[in-house]
Motif scaffolding. Structure first.
Motif, short mmCIF file in Angstrom:
data_model
loop_
_atom_site.label_atom_id
_atom_site.label_comp_id
_atom_site.label_asym_id
_atom_site.label_seq_id
_atom_site.Cartn_x
_atom_site.Cartn_y
_atom_site.Cartn_z
N MET A 1 0.84 -1.19 0.00
CA MET A 1 0.00 0.00 0.00
C MET A 1 0.88 1.24 0.00
O MET A 1 1.75 1.40 0.86
N LYS A 2 0.67 2.12 -0.97
CA LYS A 2 1.40 3.38 -1.04
C LYS A 2 0.43 4.52 -0.76
O LYS A 2 -0.53 4.71 -1.50
N VAL A 3 0.70 5.24 0.33
CA VAL A 3 -0.17 6.34 0.76
C VAL A 3 0.64 7.62 0.83
O VAL A 3 1.75 7.62 1.37
N VAL A 4 0.08 8.69 0.29
CA VAL A 4 0.69 10.01 0.40
C VAL A 4 -0.24 10.90 1.22
O VAL A 4 -1.42 11.05 0.89
N HIS A 5 0.29 11.44 2.31
CA HIS A 5 -0.43 12.43 3.12
C HIS A 5 0.03 13.81 2.70
O HIS A 5 1.23 14.11 2.75
N VAL A 6 -0.90 14.65 2.29
CA VAL A 6 -0.59 16.03 1.91
C VAL A 6 -1.14 16.95 2.98
O VAL A 6 -2.35 16.89 3.29
N SER A 7 -0.29 17.77 3.56
CA SER A 7 -0.72 18.61 4.68
C SER A 7 -0.21 20.04 4.56
O SER A 7 0.94 20.28 4.24
N GLN A 8 -1.10 20.97 4.78
CA GLN A 8 -0.79 22.36 5.06
C GLN A 8 -1.91 22.81 5.98
O GLN A 8 -3.06 22.84 5.56
N VAL B 1 1.63 22.80 8.94
CA VAL B 1 2.70 21.89 9.36
C VAL B 1 2.99 22.02 10.85
O VAL B 1 4.04 21.60 11.33
N THR B 2 2.06 22.61 11.59
CA THR B 2 2.18 22.72 13.04
C THR B 2 0.82 22.45 13.66
O THR B 2 -0.18 22.30 12.97
N ALA B 3 0.80 22.40 15.00
CA ALA B 3 -0.43 22.31 15.79
C ALA B 3 -1.17 21.00 15.53
O ALA B 3 -0.58 19.99 15.14
N GLY B 4 -2.50 21.01 15.75
CA GLY B 4 -3.27 19.77 15.80
C GLY B 4 -3.30 18.99 14.51
O GLY B 4 -3.20 17.75 14.52
N VAL B 5 -3.46 19.67 13.37
CA VAL B 5 -3.51 18.95 12.09
C VAL B 5 -2.20 18.19 11.87
O VAL B 5 -2.21 17.01 11.50
N ALA B 6 -1.08 18.86 12.10
CA ALA B 6 0.22 18.20 11.92
C ALA B 6 0.37 17.01 12.85
O ALA B 6 0.94 15.98 12.47
N ALA B 7 -0.14 17.13 14.07
CA ALA B 7 -0.05 16.02 15.02
C ALA B 7 -0.81 14.80 14.52
O ALA B 7 -0.33 13.66 14.61
N VAL B 8 -2.00 15.02 13.96
CA VAL B 8 -2.79 13.90 13.42
C VAL B 8 -2.09 13.28 12.22
O VAL B 8 -2.01 12.06 12.08
N SER C 1 -6.76 19.19 5.73
CA SER C 1 -7.12 20.59 5.90
C SER C 1 -7.45 21.23 4.55
O SER C 1 -7.28 20.64 3.49
N SER C 2 -7.98 22.46 4.63
CA SER C 2 -8.62 23.08 3.47
C SER C 2 -7.67 23.34 2.31
O SER C 2 -8.01 23.10 1.15
N LYS C 3 -6.46 23.87 2.61
CA LYS C 3 -5.56 24.22 1.51
C LYS C 3 -5.09 22.98 0.76
O LYS C 3 -5.09 22.95 -0.47
N ALA C 4 -4.68 21.94 1.49
CA ALA C 4 -4.29 20.70 0.83
C ALA C 4 -5.49 20.09 0.10
O ALA C 4 -5.33 19.50 -0.98
N GLY C 5 -6.68 20.23 0.67
CA GLY C 5 -7.88 19.72 0.02
C GLY C 5 -8.17 20.42 -1.29
O GLY C 5 -8.64 19.81 -2.26
#
Length: 366
Positions: free
Chosen positions: A1-8, A10-17, A89-93
């Motif tokens: 399984m190859k999964v890519v997590h895209v996040s913006q 990069v701090t606080a609760g979203v980054a922790a999840v 989160s919204s920007k990555a979405g």
């Protein structure tokens, strides 16, 4: 399984999840990559833990650079060729779904809908976007029942599941209050309220500061610690001076502040499901919070949940717990049990893994 997590961000609760999910999936034997801006603690921490990280230059909010950011992300996704793209989160979405446009299985986790934070003409625009983007979303993961209800009310039709946030109950656990205060330089005998979070309008520390004089009227020797930094820090320091308020700035050890506290306060104007109440409850501390997204579902009887913006009620609830530490401790113990049963990180990561496996199995079948 190859999964890519895209996040913006990069701090606080979203980054922790994101970090919790990436590490758990890596430990399952999956090939996991985190794609995010190179700033913040997320990329550095992910690399330390052996997770592949790719830099993606992207601002926090939409703007003129969004098209360029989307093109960059599309190139990265084509290079990585994942089985699943998980957007946080919204920007990555926004950028991620424009980049993929349904070409590969896509999970979107809003962590608080964009239309719940947007102002003016941007609010209806973000609502229209989320409806439109449903066609490019195989699964929406909501972190609370409130978040799912808000999405459905706004017309988001993509398949959706609720997976509540979880915390590491081995990192956040009941500890000795006196020892924590000695380490942090807090007098052992003062009634202490703690608020952990980014100093931003959405997080609502100004509401807590506006209510604080009434807390002092009820509990004159009370102290308040604000642990966090952010864009509103300088303005609020100037507007709310006082020796009873300690501006701690960013902390890498929020568990120490929860342990030192008599009560933890979350005065947010909006949330998906905040990690702060869960972390505080895991440390056996009562929580006082406004009834925004996910709060009632997480806190329940482990504190007080108040109507949004009820400053008088906020002051009363905080003062009551500072004045009666025995009752506050009982609420804290209930919170610890609640987190162990319903909000442990293992439960969260396992649920997400099952959903991703079902998604890829369905894709292969089709």
């Amino acid at each position: 399984m190859k999964v890519v997590h895209v996040s913006q961000p990069v701090t606080a609760g979203v980054a922790a999840v994101v970090l919790e999910l990436a590490v758990a999936q890596r430990d399952r034997g999956w090939a996991v990559t985190v794609v995010c801006p190179p700033s913040g603690w997320l990329p550095a921490r992910a690399r330390e833990l052996g997770v592949d990280v790719r830099g993606w230059a992207a601002s926090r909010s939409p703007g003129p650079s969004t098209l360029t950011e989307t093109v960059r992300l599309r190139r990265l996704l084509n290079e990585l060729s994942p089985d699943v793209v998980h957007l946080h989160s919204s920007k990555a979405g926004l950028a991620g779904r424009l980049a993929s446009r349904g070409a590969r299985p896509t999970v979107f986790q809003p962590h608080l809908w964009s239309f719940e934070t947007a102002n003016g003409s941007l609010r209806p625009a973000t609502t229209v976007w989320e409806r439109f983007a449903s066609r490019w979303t195989d699964l929406v993961v909501c972190v609370s029942d409130d978040e799912l209800a808000a999405g459905r009310s706004a017309g988001v039709t993509a398949p959706a599941e609720v997976v509540c946030n979880g915390v590491d109950t081995t990192r956040f656990f009941p500890g000795g209050k006196s020892a924590a205060r000695r380490r942090l330089g807090v007098p052992e005998d003062v009634p202490l309220a703690v608020c952990v979070g980014r100093l931003a309008e959405l997080k609502g520390q100004d509401q807590l500061l506006a209510a604080w004089p009434e807390v002092l009227r009820r509990v004159p020797d009370a102290h308040l610690v604000l642990a966090g930094d952010g864009p509103m820090g300088a303005s609020w320091r100037a507007r709310y001076p006082g020796s009873s308020v300690r501006w701690e700035g960013h902390t890498d050890d929020p568990a120490a502040w929860y342990t030192a506290a008599d009560v933890v306060v979350l005065p947010s104007r909006a949330e998906g499901m905040a990690l702060v109440p869960l972390e505080a409850m895991a440390c056996a501390r009562p929580v006082v919070a406004f009834d925004v997204g996910g709060v009632r579902q997480s806190v329940a009887d482990a504190g007080a949940v108040l109507p949004p913006g009820d400053l008088a009620g906020l002051a009363d609830a905080v003062a009551a717990r500072l004045a009666d530490p025995a009752s506050a401790a009982r609420e804290g113990n209930r919170g610890r049990r609640r987190v162990e049963l319903s909000f442990d990180r293992g439960r969260m990561t396992d649920q997400i893994a099952v959903l991703v496996e079902k998604l890829t199995a369905s894709e292969r079948a089709s």
